[in-house]
Design a protein around this motif. Structure first.
Motif, mmCIF file in Angstrom:
data_model
loop_
_atom_site.group_PDB
_atom_site.id
_atom_site.type_symbol
_atom_site.label_atom_id
_atom_site.label_comp_id
_atom_site.label_asym_id
_atom_site.label_seq_id
_atom_site.Cartn_x
_atom_site.Cartn_y
_atom_site.Cartn_z
ATOM 1 N N LEU A 63 0.827 -1.203 0.000
ATOM 2 C CA LEU A 63 0.000 0.000 0.000
ATOM 3 C C LEU A 63 0.865 1.259 0.000
ATOM 4 O O LEU A 63 0.539 2.252 -0.664
ATOM 5 C CB LEU A 63 -0.923 -0.020 1.222
ATOM 6 C CG LEU A 63 -2.157 -0.912 1.124
ATOM 7 C CD1 LEU A 63 -2.878 -0.976 2.465
ATOM 8 C CD2 LEU A 63 -3.104 -0.405 0.053
ATOM 9 N N ALA A 64 1.968 1.233 0.750
ATOM 10 C CA ALA A 64 2.854 2.409 0.773
ATOM 11 C C ALA A 64 3.458 2.664 -0.597
ATOM 12 O O ALA A 64 3.522 3.817 -1.075
ATOM 13 C CB ALA A 64 3.949 2.189 1.815
ATOM 14 N N ALA A 65 3.890 1.591 -1.291
ATOM 15 C CA ALA A 65 4.467 1.755 -2.631
ATOM 16 C C ALA A 65 3.422 2.248 -3.620
ATOM 17 O O ALA A 65 3.704 3.102 -4.480
ATOM 18 C CB ALA A 65 5.061 0.427 -3.088
ATOM 19 N N ALA A 66 2.185 1.747 -3.517
ATOM 20 C CA ALA A 66 1.131 2.181 -4.436
ATOM 21 C C ALA A 66 0.763 3.641 -4.198
ATOM 22 O O ALA A 66 0.450 4.382 -5.150
ATOM 23 C CB ALA A 66 -0.094 1.282 -4.264
ATOM 24 N N GLN A 67 0.813 4.105 -2.947
ATOM 25 C CA GLN A 67 0.529 5.516 -2.655
ATOM 26 C C GLN A 67 1.630 6.428 -3.221
ATOM 27 O O GLN A 67 1.337 7.518 -3.754
ATOM 28 C CB GLN A 67 0.414 5.722 -1.140
ATOM 29 C CG GLN A 67 -0.829 5.087 -0.521
ATOM 30 C CD GLN A 67 -0.887 5.289 0.971
ATOM 31 O OE1 GLN A 67 -1.158 6.397 1.451
ATOM 32 N NE2 GLN A 67 -0.612 4.224 1.708
ATOM 33 N N GLN A 68 2.869 6.012 -3.088
ATOM 34 C CA GLN A 68 3.965 6.806 -3.655
ATOM 35 C C GLN A 68 3.815 6.930 -5.167
ATOM 36 O O GLN A 68 4.060 8.001 -5.754
ATOM 37 C CB GLN A 68 5.296 6.166 -3.290
ATOM 38 C CG GLN A 68 5.643 6.269 -1.817
ATOM 39 C CD GLN A 68 6.908 5.525 -1.464
ATOM 40 O OE1 GLN A 68 7.437 4.747 -2.272
ATOM 41 N NE2 GLN A 68 7.412 5.761 -0.256
#
Length: 395
Positions: free
Chosen positions: A113-118
């Motif tokens: 989720l963190a990578a997709a938000q970035q």
């Protein structure tokens, strides 16, 4: 000469004397009329006792059984994690905690989720293709983020490392592992295993009773999940039961379960409040069960809204018709563990025999074999030696 003849006759008489048969020493021949008197007392009894014959008839009775109110598993909603990660904050403190639709359940940190938000923030700040931005939003939605959380990320231009997960429905929430246990936790009927049935009956419709073990209580135990615990993608974490979808489950012994069918009528009420909760309904499901090596049948009734609460103990009365079969007085049958025995009269003595029994009701015992034209001792207990264990052969 005379002396010689005397000696010859003496020797001849000694040679013709019959020899003793050593095999006959210690043997006693018993008259057939006396054999009954020397048989073991735990196999047959010589006595003068009142005898009875089995009746062959159809009986109608009302069985009384115990049950419990439970949640209807058909209306359950599962809460699963769409990504693997770590539970950062848990807002559910105990099982069967009431929740509302949209209520925050927990917050999770997930590297995906963190990578997709970035990626979403990068595409929103660049003058790139709007189609790629829409695909990035769709990816976050598929990973479990809500539209509201996505808009907050776009406005703040910061990665949210604690993604909230909300309740999808109203109801009562509990851990998935406990929900699975409750699905298999059913009331197991207790009682006399030898009779496999009941301790009462009415020939015309009043109360027979079938005792049932205490039903599993619904307790508000603390959840076993802890903050900092890791979960896998697709792992089901909670189950939510709708509060207005309830059912009643009644446990029946096998002998009674064969006589009760789906659609049968029954009356039931709260054991603690009979006057204000009496209802009539029909059985919606018959389900055979095996638990702890014991087989029994669950009769399920789907309840209407408002009157009952999960965990309440119920008492039900079920009218049952028993087809024609043989019946003996309960006093004529002795229960020894899982076996039922009686004393059959043969040649003026009473011989112990095993019987295949079924229901026990109104002082009568159902016998599941042909015992027509046989005499049995009316009071079998009087013929049992208190220091002997009865041995019997099949009838």
């Amino acid at each position: 000469m005379a002396l010689l003849l005397a000696v010859v006759f003496f020797l001849a008489s000694c040679q013709t004397k019959p020899k003793n048969d050593h095999h006959d020493i210690g043997q006693v021949k018993v008259d057939d009329k006396l054999k009954a008197l020397i048989a073991p007392s735990n196999e047959q009894v010589v006595a003068k006792a009142v005898v009875v014959e089995a009746s062959y008839e159809t009986k109608i009775f009302t069985a009384e059984v115990q049950g419990i109110v439970n949640y209807d598993s058909r209306s359950e909603t599962s809460v699963a994690s769409r990504v693997g990660g770590r539970l950062e904050k848990l807002y559910i403190k105990y099982n069967y905690q009431p929740v509302k639709k949209g209520q925050l359940l927990f917050e999770i940190y997930a590297p995906d989720l963190a990578a997709a938000q970035q990626e979403l923030i990068y595409l929103s700040q660049s003058a790139g293709d709007q189609g790629l931005l829409a695909q990035a939003k769709q990816r976050l939605l598929l990973l479990g983020m809500s539209n509201q959380t996505i808009q907050q990320v776009l406005q703040s231009k910061k990665v949210n490392y604690r993604i909230p997960v909300y309740s999808p429905a109203d109801g009562y929430i509990l851990e998935k592992t406990l929900a699975n246990n409750n699905a298999s936790a059913v009331i197991a009927p207790s009682g006399d295993s030898s009779g496999d049935g009941m301790s009462g009956m009415s020939g015309g419709g009043s109360g027979a009773t079938v005792s049932a073990a205490p039903a599993p209580q619904i307790d508000n135990s603390p959840v076993m999940l802890r903050e900092g615990q890791y979960v896998n993608a697709g792992q089901s974490i909670f189950t939510i039961y709708k509060a207005d979808q309830l059912l009643a489950e009644f446990a029946l012994k096998p002998s009674l379960g064969t006589l009760v069918k789906k659609g049968s009528k029954l009356a039931f009420y709260k054991t603690a409040d009979k006057e204000d909760s009496f209802q009539t309904s029909t059985i919606g499901l018959i389900q055979p069960m095996i638990k702890a090596g014991e087989n029994f049948t669950i009769a399920r009734v789907y309840l209407s809204k408002g009157m009952f609460k999960a965990g309440e103990i119920l008492t039900a009365k079920i009218p049952v018709l028993v087809p024609q079969s043989y019946w003996l007085p309960e006093s004529a049958v002795v229960s020894i563990g899982a076996q039922s025995m009686a004393f059959k009269k043969e040649n003026n003595v009473f011989v112990s025999v095993k019987l295949k029994t079924g229901l026990r009701m109104n002082g009568m015992v159902q016998v599941k074999e042909d015992i027509a034209n046989l005499d049995f001792a009316k009071n079998a207990a009087y013929l049992v030696d208190s220091e002997s264990f009865i041995r019997a052969k099949s009838n």
